[in-house]
Scaffold this active site. Structure first.
Site, PDB file in Angstrom:
ATOM      1  N   GLY A   1      30.774 151.206  87.385  1.00  0.00           N
ATOM      2  CA  GLY A   1      31.310 150.483  88.538  1.00  0.00           C
ATOM      3  C   GLY A   1      31.962 149.195  88.082  1.00  0.00           C
ATOM      4  N   GLY A   2      32.012 148.246  89.005  1.00  0.00           N
ATOM      5  CA  GLY A   2      32.637 146.962  88.692  1.00  0.00           C
ATOM      6  C   GLY A   2      31.926 146.230  87.572  1.00  0.00           C
TER       7      GLY A   2
ATOM      8  N   GLY B   1      63.396 145.546  64.588  1.00  0.00           N
ATOM      9  CA  GLY B   1      62.683 144.551  65.400  1.00  0.00           C
ATOM     10  C   GLY B   1      61.280 144.328  64.876  1.00  0.00           C
ATOM     11  CB  ALA B   2      58.890 146.570  63.198  1.00  0.00           C
TER      12      ALA B   2
HETATM   13  C1  HXC Z   1      18.723 149.871  92.289  1.00  0.00           C
HETATM   14  C2  HXC Z   1      18.534 151.384  90.613  1.00  0.00           C
HETATM   15  C3  HXC Z   1      19.923 151.311  90.388  1.00  0.00           C
HETATM   16  C4  HXC Z   1      20.697 150.445  91.205  1.00  0.00           C
HETATM   17  C5  HXC Z   1      19.098 152.693  88.979  1.00  0.00           C
HETATM   18  N1  HXC Z   1      18.073 152.257  89.729  1.00  0.00           N
HETATM   19  N2  HXC Z   1      20.249 152.151  89.377  1.00  0.00           N
HETATM   20  N3  HXC Z   1      17.954 150.655  91.555  1.00  0.00           N
HETATM   21  N4  HXC Z   1      20.044 149.756  92.139  1.00  0.00           N
HETATM   22  N5  HXC Z   1      22.000 150.328  91.033  1.00  0.00           N
HETATM   23  C6  HXC Z   1      16.668 152.634  89.622  1.00  0.00           C
HETATM   24  C7  HXC Z   1      16.430 154.056  90.037  1.00  0.00           C
HETATM   25  O1  HXC Z   1      16.265 154.140  91.428  1.00  0.00           O
HETATM   26  C8  HXC Z   1      15.157 154.381  89.290  1.00  0.00           C
HETATM   27  O2  HXC Z   1      14.075 153.822  89.979  1.00  0.00           O
HETATM   28  C9  HXC Z   1      15.300 153.577  88.005  1.00  0.00           C
HETATM   29  O3  HXC Z   1      16.291 152.585  88.264  1.00  0.00           O
HETATM   30  C10 HXC Z   1      15.778 154.407  86.844  1.00  0.00           C
HETATM   31  O4  HXC Z   1      16.893 155.168  87.284  1.00  0.00           O
HETATM   32  P1  HXC Z   1      17.033 156.722  87.015  1.00  0.00           P
HETATM   33  O5  HXC Z   1      18.048 157.214  87.938  1.00  0.00           O
HETATM   34  O6  HXC Z   1      15.671 157.362  87.048  1.00  0.00           O
HETATM   35  O7  HXC Z   1      17.523 156.715  85.507  1.00  0.00           O
HETATM   36  P2  HXC Z   1      18.558 157.679  84.810  1.00  0.00           P
HETATM   37  O8  HXC Z   1      18.234 159.101  85.138  1.00  0.00           O
HETATM   38  O9  HXC Z   1      18.560 157.286  83.377  1.00  0.00           O
HETATM   39  O10 HXC Z   1      19.958 157.355  85.464  1.00  0.00           O
HETATM   40  C11 HXC Z   1      20.548 156.100  85.284  1.00  0.00           C
HETATM   41  C12 HXC Z   1      21.757 155.938  86.227  1.00  0.00           C
HETATM   42  C13 HXC Z   1      21.335 156.214  87.690  1.00  0.00           C
HETATM   43  C14 HXC Z   1      22.823 156.941  85.817  1.00  0.00           C
HETATM   44  C15 HXC Z   1      22.275 154.545  86.016  1.00  0.00           C
HETATM   45  O11 HXC Z   1      20.150 155.460  87.960  1.00  0.00           O
HETATM   46  C16 HXC Z   1      22.391 155.827  88.664  1.00  0.00           C
HETATM   47  O12 HXC Z   1      23.353 156.571  88.874  1.00  0.00           O
HETATM   48  N6  HXC Z   1      22.205 154.668  89.317  1.00  0.00           N
HETATM   49  C17 HXC Z   1      23.120 154.209  90.321  1.00  0.00           C
HETATM   50  C18 HXC Z   1      24.368 153.723  89.683  1.00  0.00           C
HETATM   51  C19 HXC Z   1      25.273 153.065  90.668  1.00  0.00           C
HETATM   52  O13 HXC Z   1      25.897 153.745  91.514  1.00  0.00           O
HETATM   53  N7  HXC Z   1      25.282 151.724  90.692  1.00  0.00           N
HETATM   54  C20 HXC Z   1      26.102 150.979  91.534  1.00  0.00           C
HETATM   55  C21 HXC Z   1      27.453 150.938  90.819  1.00  0.00           C
HETATM   56  S1  HXC Z   1      28.595 150.029  91.728  1.00  0.00           S
HETATM   57  P3  HXC Z   1      12.686 154.615  90.117  1.00  0.00           P
HETATM   58  O14 HXC Z   1      11.801 153.634  90.812  1.00  0.00           O
HETATM   59  O15 HXC Z   1      12.951 155.826  90.898  1.00  0.00           O
HETATM   60  O16 HXC Z   1      12.277 154.916  88.719  1.00  0.00           O
HETATM   61  C22 HXC Z   1      28.446 148.562  91.041  1.00  0.00           C
HETATM   62  C23 HXC Z   1      29.316 147.580  91.701  1.00  0.00           C
HETATM   63  C24 HXC Z   1      29.455 146.367  90.858  1.00  0.00           C
HETATM   64  O17 HXC Z   1      27.755 148.318  90.145  1.00  0.00           O
HETATM   65  C25 HXC Z   1      30.514 145.581  91.501  1.00  0.00           C
HETATM   66  C26 HXC Z   1      30.912 144.438  90.717  1.00  0.00           C
HETATM   67  C27 HXC Z   1      32.189 143.917  91.229  1.00  0.00           C
END
Ligand code: HXC
Length: 517
Positions: free
Chosen positions: A173-174, A407-408
């Site tokens: 993501g961001g 040019g290089a």
């Molecule tokens: C809260 C989160 C989290 C998040 C993971 N967890 N990402 N909690 N917010 N963004 C938590 C899970 O719920 C889980 O908790 C624990 O962390 C471990 O995650 P798993 O999924 O079990 O691990 P894994 O299988 O290794 O997968 C990792 C992952 C997946 C691929 C990163 O967790 C995932 O897809 N997370 C969401 C990613 C996402 O969409 N993030 C937002 C992106 S947008 P429990 O308690 O169940 O163990 C963004 C915007 C930024 O970031 C903007 C900036 C401008």
């Protein structure tokens, strides 16, 4: 100590133990199971033993939404503080994937911002060890605000203190934009990935099926996108690479990189006299030239697998840190294309920002022709390299080893755009283009009208080559300061850079230039 103080100390010790455990024993084991270290193990490996001073260990989030009030973790998923690497002060943050997936929200972001502020105030590098699921979904917009607070600081710190990002797990993501705003991105192979939108979104929007690894793994970013500057097989190597990288850089833009002790011995490098093949069309590996020229043959190549037709990286010459930019005749004949231009431009600007002198090794047949290059903007992108060299105020020396065409020739750190010294090897050819192409154009009618066009072309080619396939015309104008024997190059460079050590250039006042982005 009073009873109250003793109680408080005992409480503190208990809290520290809890904080060190992150998301718990099982989650730490899970982290190891994925071939990853924990946040604290990484910090310990990176910093000089016992030097880490943690800040904000007892900070927690303030949210009670979606059950977060029952999931309070000391430190809020990021370990922050300062310490030393080879005795030099650095600030570090290390995201703890065992705590809520290392997700970033208000308190987590504040901790990172705090150490970035300290780094700016005290003029020391910031190292980010990233391993995070991105914005903490439960905390909503404050997570986004937290990211933006970091992005803003990344930009303020850019060119002021070195910023290095290690990607050691997910970065999606961001969230990718903080590393992208730093000076260097390093990725671990097989355990890290970076993308703006993940495979699921890609599938929904474009119907492409792609794995996380193929979309944004270390290999992808090292070869296809150029996002990763360095890749490593595991985290131990990651920490070593960060240390090595830092050793070439100063603490901040007001300082120069520290030098290693050096006692001048024999600087002759006779091997270099045999590097250039007899046949001008035959390739050779410019990295062999680099290694022969620099101290101990040690060269930290940056982006080695991206746009390999240009080679960039750090080395030392007589103990002093230098940045090397070299055309690579072994790949696409060393031609300049979009990838090579942007790669080198970025590196030149990084070196200039941090007072690392530049050595340019030139063997370039020109810019790559074709619709692909023109339609994708070789004009704008080639201009980036021209701009980067032209604005650089660090000591700059060019050595033309063979071809400097078209040019290089101008772009590759010619004296016309501010290089301080320009040396040429006797094998160099400094001309608008190669002799054959030139003869075909300027003697077209004469060749077509002759009894034997092939013989005529060869004759005219030889005529053009006699006039331009050497460095002496350029030397007679002073465009080349001296034609040197290759074996003497190291010695000449050492003297040249020493002569330029106190170079200062004052530029006219302006808000900022307008680099052709
Ligand atoms: C809260 C989160 C989290 C998040 C993971 N967890 N990402 N909690 N917010 N963004 C938590 C899970 O719920 C889980 O908790 C624990 O962390 C471990 O995650 P798993 O999924 O079990 O691990 P894994 O299988 O290794 O997968 C990792 C992952 C997946 C691929 C990163 O967790 C995932 O897809 N997370 C969401 C990613 C996402 O969409 N993030 C937002 C992106 S947008 P429990 O308690 O169940 O163990 C963004 C915007 C930024 O970031 C903007 C900036 C401008």
């Amino acid at each position: 100590m009073s009873e109250k103080a003793q109680e408080s100390m005992a409480r503190l010790e208990a809290m520290k133990a809890e904080a060190r455990l992150g998301g718990g024993e099982k989650r730490m084991e899970a982290q190891h199971g994925k071939g990853k270290l924990t946040a604290r193990e990484r910090v310990d490996l990176l910093l000089d033993e016992g030097s880490f001073e943690e800040l904000g260990m007892l900070v927690t989030h303030r949210s009670n939404l979606f059950g977060l009030d029952k999931q309070q973790f000391l430190g809020d998923g990021v370990v922050t503080g300062y310490g030393t690497i080879q005795g030099r002060l650095v600030y570090v943050f290390s995201q703890d994937f065992t705590v809520l997936g290392g997700s970033l929200a208000e308190a987590h972001a504040e901790k990172i911002c705090r150490i970035m502020d300290l780094a700016m105030d005290n003029g020391a590098p910031v190292i980010g060890l990233n391993d995070s699921g991105g914005a903490r979904i439960q905390e909503g917009v404050v997570s986004l605000g937290g990211y933006a607070d970091i992005f803003h600081r990344n930009v303020q710190a850019s060119g002021v203190v070195p910023q290095i990002s290690a990607i050691l797990g997910p970065c999606a993501g961001g969230a990718v934009y903080s590393p992208a705003l730093t000076d260097f991105i390093l990725m671990t192979e097989g355990t890290s990935y970076m993308f703006v939108t993940g495979p699921n979104v890609v599938k929904t929007v474009t119907h492409e099926e792609v794995s996380a690894e193929a979309l944004g793994g270390a290999r992808t970013h090292a070869t296809k996108s150029g996002v990763a500057h360095l890749t490593v097989p595991h985290e131990v190597a990651a920490m070593d690479q960060i240390k090595s990288l830092l050793s070439y850089l100063p603490q901040n833009c007001e300082e120069t990189p520290s030098s290693l002790p050096y006692s001048g011995l024999d600087e002759e490098r006779p091997k270099l006299n045999g590097v250039i093949p007899e046949n001008a069309q035959q390739p050779y590996d410019m990295r062999d030239v680099v290694k022969e020229l620099v101290d101990e043959g040690e060269f930290l190549e940056i982006q080695p697998d991206y746009a390999a037709n240009i080679v960039v990286g750090f080395a030392r010459l007589a103990g002093r840190s230098i940045g090397v930019v070299a055309n690579q005749p072994a790949v696409l004949a060393g031609v300049l294309d979009i990838g090579a231009s942007t790669k080198a431009a970025r590196f030149v600007r990084t070196c200039d920002a941090f007072n690392v002198p530049l050595l340019v090794l030139e063997d370039v047949p020109g810019f790559l022709p074709g619709t692909d290059q023109e339609w994708n903007g070789i004009i704008t992108n080639g201009a980036k390299l021209l701009y980067a060299f032209s604005e650089a105020t660090v000591p700059r020396i060019t050595v033309i080893t063979r071809k400097a065409y078209g040019g290089a020739y101008d772009v590759m750190n010619s004296k016309h755009i501010g290089a301080d010294l320009n040396f040429a090897w006797p094998t160099s050819e400094i001309a608008v283009m190669g002799a054959k192409g030139a003869a075909e154009i300027i003697f077209r009618k004469e060749i077509a009208g002759s009894d034997d066009p092939a013989v005529k072309l060869a004759e005219k080619e030889a005529e053009y080559a006699a006039l331009f396939a050497h460095p002496y015309r350029a030397a007679s104008r002073g465009y080349v300061d001296e034609v040197i024997e290759p074996a003497q190059t190291r010695s000449r460079l050492i003297k040249g850079f020493a002569m330029l050590e106190n170079k200062t250039v004052r530029r006219p006042r302006r808000k900022h230039g307008n680099l052709p982005l």
